[in-house]
Write an enzyme that holds these catalytic residues in place. Structure first.
Site, short mmCIF file in Angstrom:
data_model
loop_
_atom_site.label_atom_id
_atom_site.label_comp_id
_atom_site.label_asym_id
_atom_site.label_seq_id
_atom_site.Cartn_x
_atom_site.Cartn_y
_atom_site.Cartn_z
N SER A 23 0.83 -1.21 0.00
CA SER A 23 0.00 0.00 0.00
C SER A 23 0.87 1.26 0.00
O SER A 23 0.63 2.21 -0.75
CB SER A 23 -0.89 0.02 1.25
OG SER A 23 -1.82 -1.02 1.21
N ARG A 27 1.62 4.29 -3.07
CA ARG A 27 1.40 5.70 -2.75
C ARG A 27 2.69 6.51 -2.86
O ARG A 27 2.67 7.68 -3.20
CB ARG A 27 0.79 5.82 -1.35
CG ARG A 27 -0.68 5.36 -1.32
CD ARG A 27 -1.10 4.95 0.06
NE ARG A 27 -2.52 4.69 0.22
CZ ARG A 27 -3.12 3.52 -0.07
NH1 ARG A 27 -2.41 2.51 -0.55
NH2 ARG A 27 -4.42 3.36 0.12
N GLY A 95 -5.75 -4.08 -7.87
CA GLY A 95 -6.90 -3.23 -7.60
C GLY A 95 -6.47 -1.89 -7.02
O GLY A 95 -7.02 -0.85 -7.35
N ASP A 316 -6.92 -8.12 4.54
CA ASP A 316 -6.18 -9.01 3.63
C ASP A 316 -5.67 -10.27 4.35
O ASP A 316 -5.08 -11.15 3.71
CB ASP A 316 -4.98 -8.27 3.03
CG ASP A 316 -5.43 -7.19 2.06
OD1 ASP A 316 -6.52 -7.33 1.48
OD2 ASP A 316 -4.70 -6.20 1.88
N ARG A 347 -12.47 -14.59 -1.91
CA ARG A 347 -11.59 -15.27 -0.93
C ARG A 347 -12.37 -16.17 0.02
O ARG A 347 -11.79 -17.11 0.58
CB ARG A 347 -10.77 -14.24 -0.15
CG ARG A 347 -9.68 -13.65 -1.00
CD ARG A 347 -8.74 -12.73 -0.28
NE ARG A 347 -7.64 -12.38 -1.17
CZ ARG A 347 -6.89 -11.30 -1.05
NH1 ARG A 347 -7.12 -10.44 -0.07
NH2 ARG A 347 -5.91 -11.07 -1.90
C1 S3P Z 1 -5.58 -1.36 0.00
C2 S3P Z 1 -6.84 -1.38 0.54
C3 S3P Z 1 -7.61 -2.63 0.74
C4 S3P Z 1 -6.71 -3.86 0.66
C5 S3P Z 1 -5.75 -3.80 -0.48
C6 S3P Z 1 -4.86 -2.58 -0.37
C7 S3P Z 1 -4.92 -0.05 -0.19
O1 S3P Z 1 -8.58 -2.74 -0.28
O2 S3P Z 1 -7.50 -5.02 0.57
O3 S3P Z 1 -4.94 -4.96 -0.53
O4 S3P Z 1 -3.70 -0.02 -0.41
O5 S3P Z 1 -5.61 0.97 -0.12
P1 S3P Z 1 -10.02 -2.06 -0.15
O6 S3P Z 1 -9.89 -0.61 -0.20
O7 S3P Z 1 -10.79 -2.60 -1.34
O8 S3P Z 1 -10.58 -2.57 1.15
#
Ligand code: S3P
Length: 436
Positions: A23, A27, A95, A316, A347
């Site tokens: 994460s 960023r 994602g 996660d 999952r």
């Molecule tokens: C993340 C937020 C989470 C997490 C993903 C990383 C992020 O997803 O499951 O692995 O870096 O903001 P969601 O925002 O869909 O909950």
């Protein structure tokens, strides 16, 4: 496809460092691009998801390189300075990369197309396109708003106030990133607190941000100058060796420099409640994020009821918690997890199917699952990973304790978040090999 097989072993021992936080890595590349000058990032995760974000930032004008020490250097373009990419941005399996960058580009007068792999192309994007439309952006995609999607960004966006309807740091962050190139004040209200790395990084870069209760307000179009960044190692990745050591008799391991942001540590709280011998040493603050070394010893575990409100801080980690629950005495009840159905895979379905095939007693709920632990796990199954790194790693951890080896159908997907997983686990004493 590259099958991996994991076999029962004796104790896991040693000191390891897991890769950087996914994460924070996404960023840091994005914010380095938003600043003028050269930002240096130490500890960046070099997994495929983050590399896709780096390529996307390069396609929009950033100059990104890796130096001889392994630090990454980002020459940013500044807010307002992004260029329109010539080709669709391929976000692979990610994602986070897709949703954050869709937010970022929605307030530029550009057409930006996003594509991804089969997993990403089935994930819901309306959760980000809905708020981004409020800034004035438009979206072209399939009826169900899945990738491929073209963002028709808006050159004169209007600031918005938005209450996030799902517990999602990705949605919150997409709106906050869209706010960067929007004049005036944009407010995001978050009914349930989720990981706050975007807010911390905005503070680190000097973006005007006010946090009042659950409302986060950003004043757009600041001029940002480059900053150095340190990425702690990923508590989500560290959860795999942590559970491996907890369930393998005689184990004693230490994992260094793990990010301890309270919005990410629910798994450790839960494992300690289950009887896990886990201690945090050398706790410190690095670039606004708390960090510690984690010392884990084998522990007989007991089942627990995981509070639903803890879910965002360990969203996660449910797959690997299911593995700990498989050998814990009694039941572990996990509920309030509708979001797990729309991760890299469903999952809940993937874990329930794989656990049943491995001889574990598990009941599927609409939004969760209940696992009943046992001292002996038959194992012996071939697990479908559905392009999901965390499903693959979780079942390889189960193989360390199961009576017969556990095979996963595709180990390559682990590269998205945890390059070197197999090697690192084997250094501790695991026996994870290719099943070629
Ligand atoms: C993340 C937020 C989470 C997490 C993903 C990383 C992020 O997803 O499951 O692995 O870096 O903001 P969601 O925002 O869909 O909950």
């Amino acid at each position: 496809m590259n099958q991996l097989i994991s076999k029962k072993v004796a104790a896991l021992t040693g000191h390891i460092k897991v890769p950087g936080d996914k994460s924070i890595s996404h960023r840091s590349l994005i914010m380095g691009t938003m600043a003028i000058g050269q930002s240096r990032i130490s500890g960046l995760l070099e997994g495929e998801d983050v590399q896709d974000t780096a390529r996307a930032m390069e396609a929009m004008g950033a100059d990104i390189s890796r130096d001889a020490n392994g630090d990454w250097l980002v020459h940013g373009v500044g807010i307002g300075g992004l260029c329109q990419p010539e080709k669709p941005l391929d976000m692979g399996n990610s994602g986070t990369g897709a949703r954050l960058i869709m937010g970022l580009v929605s307030t530029y007068p550009h057409n930006t197309s996003f594509i991804g792999d089969a997993s990403l192309s089935s994930r819901p994007m309306r959760r980000v396109t809905d708020p981004l439309e409020k800034f004035g952006a438009e979206f072209q995609g399939a009826m169900d708003m899945t990738l491929p999607i073209t963002v028709k960004g808006i050159g004169d966006p209007l600031p918005i106030e938005y209450e996030v309807p799902v517990a999602s740091a990705q949605v919150k962050s997409a709106v906050l990133l869209a706010a960067l190139n929007t004049p005036g004040k944009t407010t995001v209200i978050e009914p349930v607190a989720t990981r706050d790395h975007t807010e911390r990084m905005f503070e680190h870069f000097g973006v005007p941000i006010e946090i009042t209760g659950s409302a986060i307000t950003v004043t757009g179009q600041p001029e940002l100058t480059a900053r150095d960044m340190f990425v702690p190692t990923d508590p989500s990745s560290a959860a795999f060796p942590t559970v491996a050591a907890l369930i393998t008799p005689g184990s004693d391991i230490t994992i260094e420099n793990v990010g301890m942001n309270p919005s990410r540590t629910g798994i450790y709280t839960t494992l300690i409640e289950m009887g896990g011998d886990i201690s945090f040493i050398n706790q410190r603050l690095e670039c606004g994020e708390s960090v510690a070394d984690i010392h884990v010893k084998y522990s007989p575990l007991k089942g627990t009821i995981v509070p639903e409100k803890r879910a965002p801080s360990m969203i996660d980690e449910y797959p690997v918690l299911c593995i700990a629950a498989s050998v814990a005495e009694g039941q572990t009840v996990m509920r309030g997890l509708g979001e797990l159905r729309v991760k890299e895979s469903d999952r809940i379905a993937a874990m329930v199917t794989g656990l049943k095939a491995s001889g574990v007693t598990v009941v599927e709920h609409d939004k969760g699952m209940t696992v009943t632990g046992a001292a002996n796990i038959p194992g012996g199954a071939l697990i479908k990973t559905h392009l999901d790194h965390r499903i693959a790693m979780s079942f390889l951890i189960l193989g360390l304790r199961a009576d017969s080896p556990v095979t996963v159908d595709d180990g390559t997907v682990i590269e998205t978040s945890f390059p070197g997983f197999r090697h690192l686990m084997n250094e501790l004493g695991a026996n994870i090999g290719s099943n070629a």
